[in-house]
Design a protein around this motif. Structure first.
Motif, PDB file in Angstrom:
ATOM      1  N   ILE A   1      -0.482   4.542   1.375  1.00  0.00           N
ATOM      2  CA  ILE A   1      -0.181   4.559   2.815  1.00  0.00           C
ATOM      3  C   ILE A   1      -0.684   3.281   3.476  1.00  0.00           C
ATOM      4  O   ILE A   1       0.024   2.654   4.277  1.00  0.00           O
ATOM      5  N   ALA A   2      -1.890   2.883   3.121  1.00  0.00           N
ATOM      6  CA  ALA A   2      -2.494   1.699   3.732  1.00  0.00           C
ATOM      7  C   ALA A   2      -1.706   0.437   3.409  1.00  0.00           C
ATOM      8  O   ALA A   2      -1.428  -0.386   4.296  1.00  0.00           O
ATOM      9  N   ARG A   3      -1.324   0.270   2.148  1.00  0.00           N
ATOM     10  CA  ARG A   3      -0.617  -0.946   1.733  1.00  0.00           C
ATOM     11  C   ARG A   3       0.796  -1.000   2.305  1.00  0.00           C
ATOM     12  O   ARG A   3       1.243  -2.050   2.773  1.00  0.00           O
ATOM     13  N   VAL A   4       1.502   0.115   2.275  1.00  0.00           N
ATOM     14  CA  VAL A   4       2.875   0.135   2.789  1.00  0.00           C
ATOM     15  C   VAL A   4       2.883  -0.085   4.300  1.00  0.00           C
ATOM     16  O   VAL A   4       3.785  -0.743   4.836  1.00  0.00           O
ATOM     17  N   SER A   5       1.894   0.433   4.980  1.00  0.00           N
ATOM     18  CA  SER A   5       1.801   0.229   6.431  1.00  0.00           C
ATOM     19  C   SER A   5       1.548  -1.231   6.766  1.00  0.00           C
ATOM     20  O   SER A   5       2.015  -1.738   7.791  1.00  0.00           O
ATOM     21  N   ASP A   6       0.818  -1.912   5.891  1.00  0.00           N
ATOM     22  CA  ASP A   6       0.451  -3.306   6.140  1.00  0.00           C
ATOM     23  C   ASP A   6       1.556  -4.275   5.726  1.00  0.00           C
ATOM     24  O   ASP A   6       2.024  -5.093   6.527  1.00  0.00           O
ATOM     25  N   LYS A   7       1.996  -4.170   4.459  1.00  0.00           N
ATOM     26  CA  LYS A   7       3.014  -5.087   3.933  1.00  0.00           C
ATOM     27  C   LYS A   7       4.032  -4.297   3.106  1.00  0.00           C
ATOM     28  O   LYS A   7       3.952  -4.270   1.873  1.00  0.00           O
ATOM     29  N   PRO A   8       4.982  -3.659   3.758  1.00  0.00           N
ATOM     30  CA  PRO A   8       5.897  -2.762   3.031  1.00  0.00           C
ATOM     31  C   PRO A   8       6.776  -3.453   1.997  1.00  0.00           C
ATOM     32  O   PRO A   8       6.900  -2.979   0.868  1.00  0.00           O
ATOM     33  N   ILE A   9       7.379  -4.584   2.350  1.00  0.00           N
ATOM     34  CA  ILE A   9       8.340  -5.228   1.446  1.00  0.00           C
ATOM     35  C   ILE A   9       7.651  -5.743   0.186  1.00  0.00           C
ATOM     36  O   ILE A   9       8.085  -5.462  -0.942  1.00  0.00           O
ATOM     37  N   SER A  10       6.577  -6.500   0.364  1.00  0.00           N
ATOM     38  CA  SER A  10       5.874  -7.048  -0.800  1.00  0.00           C
ATOM     39  C   SER A  10       5.248  -5.941  -1.642  1.00  0.00           C
ATOM     40  O   SER A  10       5.171  -6.047  -2.872  1.00  0.00           O
ATOM     41  N   THR A  11       4.823  -4.863  -0.997  1.00  0.00           N
ATOM     42  CA  THR A  11       4.211  -3.755  -1.731  1.00  0.00           C
ATOM     43  C   THR A  11       5.228  -3.060  -2.626  1.00  0.00           C
ATOM     44  O   THR A  11       4.953  -2.781  -3.799  1.00  0.00           O
ATOM     45  N   PHE A  12       6.408  -2.789  -2.093  1.00  0.00           N
ATOM     46  CA  PHE A  12       7.449  -2.153  -2.906  1.00  0.00           C
ATOM     47  C   PHE A  12       7.872  -3.061  -4.059  1.00  0.00           C
ATOM     48  O   PHE A  12       8.142  -2.586  -5.165  1.00  0.00           O
ATOM     49  N   PHE A  13       7.917  -4.350  -3.795  1.00  0.00           N
ATOM     50  CA  PHE A  13       8.297  -5.301  -4.844  1.00  0.00           C
ATOM     51  C   PHE A  13       7.233  -5.362  -5.937  1.00  0.00           C
ATOM     52  O   PHE A  13       7.537  -5.249  -7.131  1.00  0.00           O
ATOM     53  N   ASP A  14       5.985  -5.534  -5.534  1.00  0.00           N
ATOM     54  CA  ASP A  14       4.900  -5.680  -6.508  1.00  0.00           C
ATOM     55  C   ASP A  14       4.707  -4.417  -7.347  1.00  0.00           C
ATOM     56  O   ASP A  14       4.489  -4.490  -8.560  1.00  0.00           O
ATOM     57  N   SER A  15       4.788  -3.271  -6.702  1.00  0.00           N
ATOM     58  CA  SER A  15       4.501  -2.017  -7.409  1.00  0.00           C
ATOM     59  C   SER A  15       5.551  -1.682  -8.458  1.00  0.00           C
ATOM     60  O   SER A  15       5.294  -0.879  -9.362  1.00  0.00           O
ATOM     61  N   ALA A  16       6.721  -2.295  -8.355  1.00  0.00           N
ATOM     62  CA  ALA A  16       7.810  -1.978  -9.284  1.00  0.00           C
ATOM     63  C   ALA A  16       7.580  -2.513 -10.688  1.00  0.00           C
ATOM     64  O   ALA A  16       8.294  -2.125 -11.618  1.00  0.00           O
ATOM     65  N   PHE A  17       6.582  -3.383 -10.864  1.00  0.00           N
ATOM     66  CA  PHE A  17       6.404  -4.036 -12.164  1.00  0.00           C
ATOM     67  C   PHE A  17       5.176  -3.561 -12.933  1.00  0.00           C
ATOM     68  O   PHE A  17       4.910  -4.051 -14.024  1.00  0.00           O
ATOM     69  N   TRP A  18       4.439  -2.616 -12.367  1.00  0.00           N
ATOM     70  CA  TRP A  18       3.236  -2.140 -13.051  1.00  0.00           C
ATOM     71  C   TRP A  18       3.493  -0.774 -13.678  1.00  0.00           C
ATOM     72  O   TRP A  18       3.966   0.143 -13.018  1.00  0.00           O
ATOM     73  N   VAL A  19       3.168  -0.652 -14.951  1.00  0.00           N
ATOM     74  CA  VAL A  19       3.224   0.643 -15.625  1.00  0.00           C
ATOM     75  C   VAL A  19       1.910   1.360 -15.344  1.00  0.00           C
ATOM     76  O   VAL A  19       0.833   0.782 -15.512  1.00  0.00           O
ATOM     77  N   ALA A  20       2.002   2.592 -14.901  1.00  0.00           N
ATOM     78  CA  ALA A  20       0.809   3.340 -14.501  1.00  0.00           C
ATOM     79  C   ALA A  20      -0.144   3.560 -15.670  1.00  0.00           C
ATOM     80  O   ALA A  20       0.249   3.505 -16.845  1.00  0.00           O
ATOM     81  N   ASP A  21      -1.400   3.808 -15.330  1.00  0.00           N
ATOM     82  CA  ASP A  21      -2.440   4.134 -16.323  1.00  0.00           C
ATOM     83  C   ASP A  21      -2.598   3.044 -17.381  1.00  0.00           C
ATOM     84  O   ASP A  21      -2.614   3.312 -18.591  1.00  0.00           O
ATOM     85  N   ASN A  22      -2.661   1.801 -16.899  1.00  0.00           N
ATOM     86  CA  ASN A  22      -2.876   0.650 -17.787  1.00  0.00           C
ATOM     87  C   ASN A  22      -1.820   0.531 -18.886  1.00  0.00           C
ATOM     88  O   ASN A  22      -2.120   0.197 -20.036  1.00  0.00           O
ATOM     89  N   GLY A  23      -0.600   0.819 -18.515  1.00  0.00           N
ATOM     90  CA  GLY A  23       0.493   0.643 -19.473  1.00  0.00           C
ATOM     91  C   GLY A  23       0.645   1.771 -20.467  1.00  0.00           C
ATOM     92  O   GLY A  23       1.240   1.583 -21.538  1.00  0.00           O
TER      93      GLY A  23
END
Length: 258
Positions: free
Chosen positions: A84-106
């Motif tokens: 919530i905090a990140r999307v409220s602050d920088k929604p576009i970059s947050t959605f972009f960045d989060s799309a490339f990380w596999v959860a739980d350390n891959g």
């Protein structure tokens, strides 16, 4: 890490064999036999560029996760989280960045790669790259937003602590689930029901066992992936493409004519 290392070793071994084939007739013959499969793989990669480019990127991110210090990974994933905090602050970059990380350390990277290289790649060939990008991004963004609204409701109603606003939620899984939903939509009847059951188990079992808000996100991703694919199919039908077996035969024919 083992999977990525294996892929790298196989690639290096193949090109080394191709080099040795210039000096050995026996190796040359073996390389020629194997070239049918490498040619098929090359054609398959080229037929779904968005899927394989995206897979390469999140594999690279996973390599960073597995090799970098844990405190650095925590900082990076928190920064890229669709909280919530990140999307409220920088929604576009947050959605972009989060799309490339596999959860739980891959965790489960091999499963992700197999599904992307098969199911999602097949779906991209049928829908085309532009539509597949729209479908998967819809699943990722809309499911993340819906999950955030659910988190806000839980916090405001007192069902969850306020610290939930800073909770880390990253991963490729929303994109994967949305793509799988789109793929299942265009499968033939028997495969449609099999795919639907498998996807349903993947989504519902963790939801009922762990009761996690983020497991709800997978349900939302499947829903939005299905809806967006359905809407795009109304604009134009799926493309007619050769099956993997037909593509393999075509590659064999091309090499035999050389």
């Amino acid at each position: 890490m083992i999977f990525l290392s294996t892929v790298l070793i196989l690639c290096c071994t193949w090109y080394f064999l191709k080099f040795l084939a210039h000096f050995s007739r026996k190796i040359h013959d073996e390389v020629r036999k194997l070239s049918v499969y490498t040619h098929f793989l090359s054609k398959w990669l080229q037929s779904a560029p968005a899927t394989f480019t995206y897979t390469a990127i999140f594999c690279a991110f996973t390599l960073v996760q597995r090799t970098a210090p844990q405190h650095l990974i925590n900082i990076l994933t928190n920064h890229s989280s669709t909280s919530i905090a990140r999307v409220s602050d920088k929604p576009i970059s947050t959605f972009f960045d989060s799309a490339f990380w596999v959860a739980d350390n891959g965790a489960g990277l091999l499963i992700y790669v197999v599904l992307f290289w098969t199911v999602i790649a097949w779906a991209e060939r049928k829908y085309g790259s532009p539509r597949m990008i729209v479908i998967t991004l819809s699943g990722h963004i809309l499911a993340s937003l819906t999950t955030i609204f659910l988190e806000l409701w839980a916090i405001n109603s007192g069902r969850a602590p306020s610290s939930l606003a800073m909770a880390t939620d990253v991963g490729v899984s929303y994109i994967l689930v949305a793509g799988c939903a789109a793929a299942i939509l265009i499968m033939r009847k028997r495969m449609f029901y099999i795919g639907l059951i498998i996807l349903g188990l993947f989504i519902l079992l963790p939801l009922f066992v762990e009761h996690s808000i983020w497991d709800m996100g997978h349900l939302f991703a499947a829903f939005f992936g299905f809806i967006s694919a359905r809407l795009l199919l109304k604009l134009s039908p799926v493309r007619t493409v050769s099956s993997p077996y037909e593509l393999h035969l075509k590659c064999r024919s091309e090499l035999s004519n050389k």
